[in-house]
Structure formats: structure tokens, C-alpha cells
Enzyme design. Structure first.
Site, mmCIF file in Angstrom:
data_model
loop_
_atom_site.group_PDB
_atom_site.id
_atom_site.type_symbol
_atom_site.label_atom_id
_atom_site.label_comp_id
_atom_site.label_asym_id
_atom_site.label_seq_id
_atom_site.Cartn_x
_atom_site.Cartn_y
_atom_site.Cartn_z
ATOM 1 N N ARG A 82 0.815 -1.235 0.000
ATOM 2 C CA ARG A 82 0.000 0.000 0.000
ATOM 3 C C ARG A 82 0.842 1.276 0.000
ATOM 4 N NH1 ARG A 82 -2.930 -2.907 3.990
ATOM 5 N NH2 ARG A 82 -4.616 -4.111 3.045
ATOM 6 N N LYS A 118 1.951 10.980 -12.152
ATOM 7 C CA LYS A 118 1.092 10.031 -12.854
ATOM 8 C C LYS A 118 1.849 8.735 -13.069
ATOM 9 C CE LYS A 118 -2.172 12.814 -15.461
ATOM 10 N NZ LYS A 118 -2.730 13.023 -16.811
ATOM 11 N N GLU A 137 7.294 17.031 -26.275
ATOM 12 C CA GLU A 137 6.698 17.488 -25.003
ATOM 13 C C GLU A 137 7.271 18.841 -24.590
ATOM 14 O OE1 GLU A 137 4.273 16.143 -23.054
ATOM 15 O OE2 GLU A 137 3.986 14.213 -24.050
ATOM 16 N N LYS A 163 5.637 22.547 -15.995
ATOM 17 C CA LYS A 163 4.737 21.478 -15.582
ATOM 18 C C LYS A 163 4.473 21.553 -14.077
ATOM 19 C CE LYS A 163 3.511 16.671 -16.002
ATOM 20 N NZ LYS A 163 3.747 15.360 -16.609
ATOM 21 N N GLU A 186 -5.617 16.418 -11.238
ATOM 22 C CA GLU A 186 -6.279 16.642 -12.516
ATOM 23 C C GLU A 186 -7.764 16.946 -12.382
ATOM 24 O OE1 GLU A 186 -5.243 13.708 -15.414
ATOM 25 O OE2 GLU A 186 -5.421 15.168 -17.012
ATOM 26 N N ARG A 192 -4.979 21.131 -14.801
ATOM 27 C CA ARG A 192 -3.965 20.179 -15.234
ATOM 28 C C ARG A 192 -4.269 19.565 -16.594
ATOM 29 N NH1 ARG A 192 -0.881 15.755 -11.539
ATOM 30 N NH2 ARG A 192 0.047 14.599 -13.233
ATOM 31 N N ASN A 228 -2.548 17.909 -21.352
ATOM 32 C CA ASN A 228 -2.904 16.908 -22.358
ATOM 33 C C ASN A 228 -3.016 17.495 -23.766
ATOM 34 O OD1 ASN A 228 -3.062 14.666 -20.600
ATOM 35 N ND2 ASN A 228 -5.016 15.448 -19.825
ATOM 36 N N HIS A 273 -2.686 15.366 -26.759
ATOM 37 C CA HIS A 273 -2.663 13.971 -26.309
ATOM 38 C C HIS A 273 -3.926 13.193 -26.655
ATOM 39 C CE1 HIS A 273 0.939 15.190 -24.284
ATOM 40 N NE2 HIS A 273 1.106 14.020 -23.714
ATOM 41 N N HIS A 290 -3.224 9.968 -28.421
ATOM 42 C CA HIS A 290 -3.570 8.643 -27.892
ATOM 43 C C HIS A 290 -4.365 7.837 -28.916
ATOM 44 C CE1 HIS A 290 -3.103 9.680 -23.324
ATOM 45 N NE2 HIS A 290 -1.955 9.515 -23.942
ATOM 46 N N HIS A 324 5.475 7.646 -28.287
ATOM 47 C CA HIS A 324 4.489 8.533 -27.661
ATOM 48 C C HIS A 324 4.702 9.985 -28.111
ATOM 49 C CE1 HIS A 324 1.837 10.261 -24.662
ATOM 50 N NE2 HIS A 324 2.820 11.002 -24.208
#
Lengths: 361, 361
Positions: free
Chosen positions: A118, A140, A182, A224, A234, A238, A242, A245, A249, A262
């Protein structure tokens, strides 16, 4: 060496940026609270840097996990194999996981750290330009699912990030360009001055100039970090990270993970998002041309794959997690250096963007 | 109906405790923020309550996942199947997962909610006494690994918990006793008055008396909530909740998950921890006898399995996550109604506890 602090309350951490940092173990050891380490890398990076890293860290129990390289291996099954090693070698709650690799290794290591018992500590040592400017900030972590990218994961912050620019000397030029995608994004969404700097220094970056790379990594991480500090999980702002993206994606999913890098998919995705922004009147003809020109100079694709139809884009963007309650939301430019999130999308304009962005076979 | 608030800042949530709550959908709908639901249950509970739950929730997209029943299925592989349904049925970030079942369903659902798209809402509807008093408070979610129980998971809080005492009427008596084990634990570690109440009301609980059960669930959750509110991520104090569990987990691992119920293993484990506390002089002969007597009246085992050796206990307790930096730490009684965590363990006394706690074949 530059030290950048990512401010997230009791989850704050430093990013060390500079040359030769892998030879300065005290940067790491000050963040290691137990006596156990597990270094997670891939079969391309480990032969280059694993021994160097291990030999600098003395007096610790060090386990190693070598994952297969590539986005196609960013799966729950490969991720689960990390736990096999941690448990077989009796790692306890004070262990620290170290990600030595690119974004895939970083995402999987961070997600394993989030879930092992955990939650245990982890440290990022990104070995690609993309992971230095993208995965280093934001917490992330996660893995892909056959039905969607990054669909399973956690928000989880590292103890520190060590961005050693020297490691980029072994990076293939195609991956250098993917990282620059990026970097250009930060210029477009929140830092017009940086965009202009990039127009003037793109050749130095492509040539591997250490000073230019250090500056670009630092400024990207600063941009960032400023966004993430305001919106760690997010909720709203935030989402501008993206930019490019949602289109990107869709391209990655259609092509199968790993066939386009990517950053390459994001490059084409940013060109598409810029095109749609231009159709909405947010940027001028010449501004759109400057964006496409910079992407082109960075050796990034500026068109979608020739075999992708508008219908396929819509289908793939429909399962993207950036869709709120079934309604398409996109990040677009409001002006050069300023992005917004909107669900007010003109589907005719979107169709025109798909048509205009299709590569000629 | 009793409403108990678990106070964890912006992660606070209510526990509703009483009879017939499944017929009061507004208790749930006030906590559902989107239009999508996924109810996760098991193949024993779903036939009893799934239709009733679904029919009370109108105007929502409801998906269902039916997991195989039992601790042996609390694995990463079964857990991953939840994502297959969520993605195939296009659940987005505003979805809510509902756990309808015991601790296994609750742990897996909570962990799936923690990781789906890096975190979505979830609601617990515990259907066993054990899960009402244990899993309802604390935010511990996760799955087992062949090398250790609950080794992979997250701390993640629900939006609310609906503890409908009426559901316990379908619970096998063996599982009722397993739940009472955790209830007795709260009396022992932090609430001596409650321990005395349990001595006087054990027959009512075993007989399914709704008033006694409501009171026992409420007081157990209050005790647990008070501990968790002080130590959400198990930095220190919270460890006392593991009273009996280090021994108990060793028993569960040795017997294979699912052969002994968790509560049964905890019952024997608490008898062992009480025995060791007595050897250290923390409790008297008669107090030890009262503890063993209450466990016995609750129809719980008070001895370890006959085929488990001290060496096997030590080996299995060595990989338990409650070991800090390789040193054994145990939760023991300082007095009746007060537990402490200590690594000052006399290994001779521990050996005597193993010998004394072994069931006669």
C-alpha cells in the site's frame, strides 16, 4: 547542477538536473530511508547504466528487476512481476524502488511503489528526454489496458528525480525528437517566451548540446510543476498538459502501442490541435505555420497516419478518459502560449481538421 | 438508523448502520456524482441481493461484475477482470463502483476504484459482519500475492458505507463468529467497557439480535475510526488494529487462504497474542482466562493448527509486512482494553506461546 522543487505540501520533492549526476550517489542516498533498494530497469538501459548505479550505492541490499523494453510491455502482467521479486527478496515497507529508464519503466515502477504494501518510496532516474520532461513531474503512474492507454494507475509522487543529461548521449535521435515534442508543448500551452527560445535553439537541442538540454529540461519541468502544484489530481487546470494527447492517444491506439513513439504521436496530435485552434480563429495563419515548422524542424510527424479515418478517430477519442460524461473535451490553444480546455467543439471543424491532417499515402 | 462519521479531512465519509437500509436508495444516490455505476459482487451474494439493489437505483447506467467467492480468489488476476468490464462498458472518471459483498469484494473493489483511471469513487455495502466492522473503516484495499496476504493495494476511502444489519440474516453462523472476532478485538485493544458488554451480550450477537448487532457494529466502527483518524496511513498508532493479525496471517498463509476464515485465524491469533501478553505480566491469569472464554463462547478457535511448528510461524511472520527493517514487531496487550506495539520480544517467551497455543491432534 540545477535543483528544482516541485511544491506539493508534504509530497514535495526535488528534481536534480545536470551532467554526471549518476556519479554523485549522495543525491540519492539522502532520499533513501531504509536499507533495501530495488532498481527497476529495462533490457536496453540496464546493460548501459545498471552496474554504474549499483557500484555507487554501498551498504544496501539491492535487488534488480529487468523488464522488457517498450510501451507494448506496459501491462498489468509485466507490472505484477515486480512484486514477485520484491516479495521473494523480502522487501519491507521501508524499501525504496528506483526507476532507471524511460517513461514506461518510470510509470510501472511508480505504480508498483504506490501499491507495494500500500505504498513505499520511489526515486526516478529518467534516461530519456521525454521522461525527464514529462514523467519527472506530476506523479502520474500506471499501465495500459488493451482497451485504453494509462487506464490503470495511481497519482503517486517520488522522493526525488535525478535527471542526468549525460545519459541522453546514448539516446537514439528518434527518441530525442520524441522528447522535444513534449518540450514544445510547454511553450505552446503556457510559455510563449520559451516557444521562441525553442525556435532559436532547436538545432542545439537536436545536436545534443548539454547546456541547451539542461535549460530545456529545467524550463519544461518548471512549467509542468507550476500547473501540477495548482491541480495535483487533474481536477481542471492540469488537463491543459494533455494538449495534443487526445489526438495522439487515438493514433497510438490505432497503430498499436510502440509503433509510433508517444512523443511522435503527441507531435502529430499537437499539429492537429493547433489546426483546430486555427479554424476557431484562436491563432493566425502564420502562427499555425510557425508551430508546424518547429515540429517539422524537430523531426516530428505533423500529420496523422494515412490509414486513419475520421470515424476511427472519433471512436478512439470516445473511450479516452478525457471524455467527461460522454461529452468530448479537448485542449486547444486560446493564443500562442496559452491553452484552454473546452467541450464546445464544432464537429464540422473537427472533421475538417481530420481531413487536413491526414498524411498523403 | 445510526450514522457514524469517519473524520479524515476532505476524505471524510459517513457509515449508515441499521436494518432495511438496502431499501433506502437515497442513502446511496446522494453519494453518486455521475450517471454510471458498476456493482461488484460475488457468486454467493449476487443472487441474494443484486436485483434488489439494482431495482432501487433508477436512471443510471449499471454494470455488474460477479467475482468468484472466497479469499483464494483475491488475486491480481481476478482484480484485473474488473477493468475489462469497466472499459468494455466505457465507464469514465465520474463512475462509481459499489462493493456488494464481504471483505474480499470490498478490498478488490476499493483497490480497483483506487486504480481505475487513477481513482474513481466507490461505495461499500458490506454483507458480512466481519466486513461491516473491519473493512468499513480504514481505507485499506488490496489483493493477496502467493508470497503474502494483502501485499498489493492502496489506502483509499469510500464515499460512504451502508451497513445493513438485515443482510446478516443470510450469513452462515461460522462467518458470524468470524466477525465477532474483530469485534472482540476492539474491546481488547481500546475499549474495556465494550469488552465487558460483549461478555454479557455474546449470546444475543450469536443469535442474530438486530439491536445487539447494530450496537456492536457501531461501537466497533467508532473505535476503529478513532484510531484511523489519528493515523490514516499506518505510521504508528494504527498498528494496534493488527492485534492478533501477525499470528493470524501466519496461520492463514500456512493453511492456504480460505481454509480458515480470516476471523477464525484472528481469533486464534488473539489468543496467542494474549498468551504472550500474559507471559510478559501485562494481564493476569484470570484476565487471560476471560479472553479465551469469550473467544470460546463466540465459537472461535483459540489454538493454532496442530500441524504448525514454531519454526513455520517464525518463517511466516518474517515475511509479514508488520516487520520493520527485518525486526519482528508485535501488537500485545498492555492491560485489558489497551494495546501497544513493541519490538522488544523475548524469543523464549514467544517459543512458550507457540508451544502452549498448539492444538492437540
Amino acid at each position: 547542477m540545477q535543483v528544482l522543487s516541485v511544491n506539493l505540501g508534504d509530497r514535495s520533492y526535488p528534481i536534480y538536473i545536470g551532467e554526471g549526476l549518476l556519479s554523485q550517489p549522495e543525491l540519492l542516498t539522502r532520499h533513501i530511508r531504509g536499507r533495501q533498494l530495488c532498481i527497476i530497469s529495462n533490457d536496453r538501459i540496464a546493460p548501459l547504466y545498471m552496474d554504474k548505479l549499483c557500484s555507487s550505492l554501498t551498504g544496501l541490499q539491492i535487488s534488480k528487476v529487468i523488464l522488457p523494453d517498450g510501451e507494448s510491455h506496459k501491462t498489468l502482467e509485466i507490472w505484477a512481476s515486480i512484486f514477485d521479486t520484491l516479495l521473494a527478496e523480502k522487501h519491507n515497507r521501508t524499501t525504496t524502488l528506483i526507476a532507471l529508464g524511460g517513461g514506461v519503466v518510470g510509470d510501472m515502477t511508480g505504480f508498483a511503489a504506490a501499491c507495494y504494501q500500500r505504498g513505499v518510496d520511489f526515486i526516478q532516474i529518467p534516461t530519456t528526454l521525454l521522461s525527464m520532461v514529462d514523467s519527472s513531474v506530476g506523479g502520474k503512474t500506471g499501465v495500459n489496458h488493451p482497451l485504453g492507454k494509462n487506464m490503470i494507475g495511481a497519482f503517486y509522487q517520488p522522493q526525488c528525480v535525478l535527471a542526468d543529461i549525460s545519459l541522453l548521449s546514448s539516446l537514439p535521435s528518434r527518441e530525442l525528437s520524441a522528447g522535444i515534442a513534449e518540450i514544445i508543448k510547454y511553450g505552446l500551452i503556457s510559455d510563449y517566451d520559451f516557444f521562441v527560445w525553442l525556435e532559436n535553439n532547436i538545432d542545439a537541442l537536436l545536436g545534443g548540446d548539454a547546456f541547451a538540454l539542461t535549460y530545456a529540461v529545467q524550463r519544461s519541468c518548471e512549467n509542468k510543476a507550476a500547473v501540477v502544484a495548482q491541480d495535483e489530481r487533474e481536477g481542471g487546470l492540469r488537463a491543459i498538459l494533455n494538449f495534443g494527447h487526445t489526438f495522439g492517444h487515438a493514433i497510438e491506439t490505432a497503430q498499436g502501442y510502440g509503433n509510433w513513439l508517444h512523443g511522435e504521436a503527441v507531435g502529430a496530435g499537437m499539429a492537429m490541435a493547433a489546426d483546430l485552434s486555427w479554424r476557431r480563429g484562436a491563432i493566425s495563419d502564420s502562427e499555425l505555420a510557425r508551430i508546424v515548422d518547429l515540429l517539422h524542424k524537430a523531426k516530428l510527424p505533423t500529420k496523422a497516419p494515412a490509414d486513419m479515418s475520421p470515424a476511427q478517430f472519433m471512436e478512439l477519442m470516445g473511450v479516452d478518459k478525457k471524455v467527461l460524461d460522454g461529452r468530448l473535451r479537448l485542449v486547444l490553444l486560446e493564443s500562442m502560449g496559452k491553452a484552454i480546455t473546452t467541450s464546445d467543439i464544432d464537429l464540422v471543424m473537427l472533421q475538417q481538421t481530420f481531413d487536413a491532417s491526414k498524411a498523403v499515402i
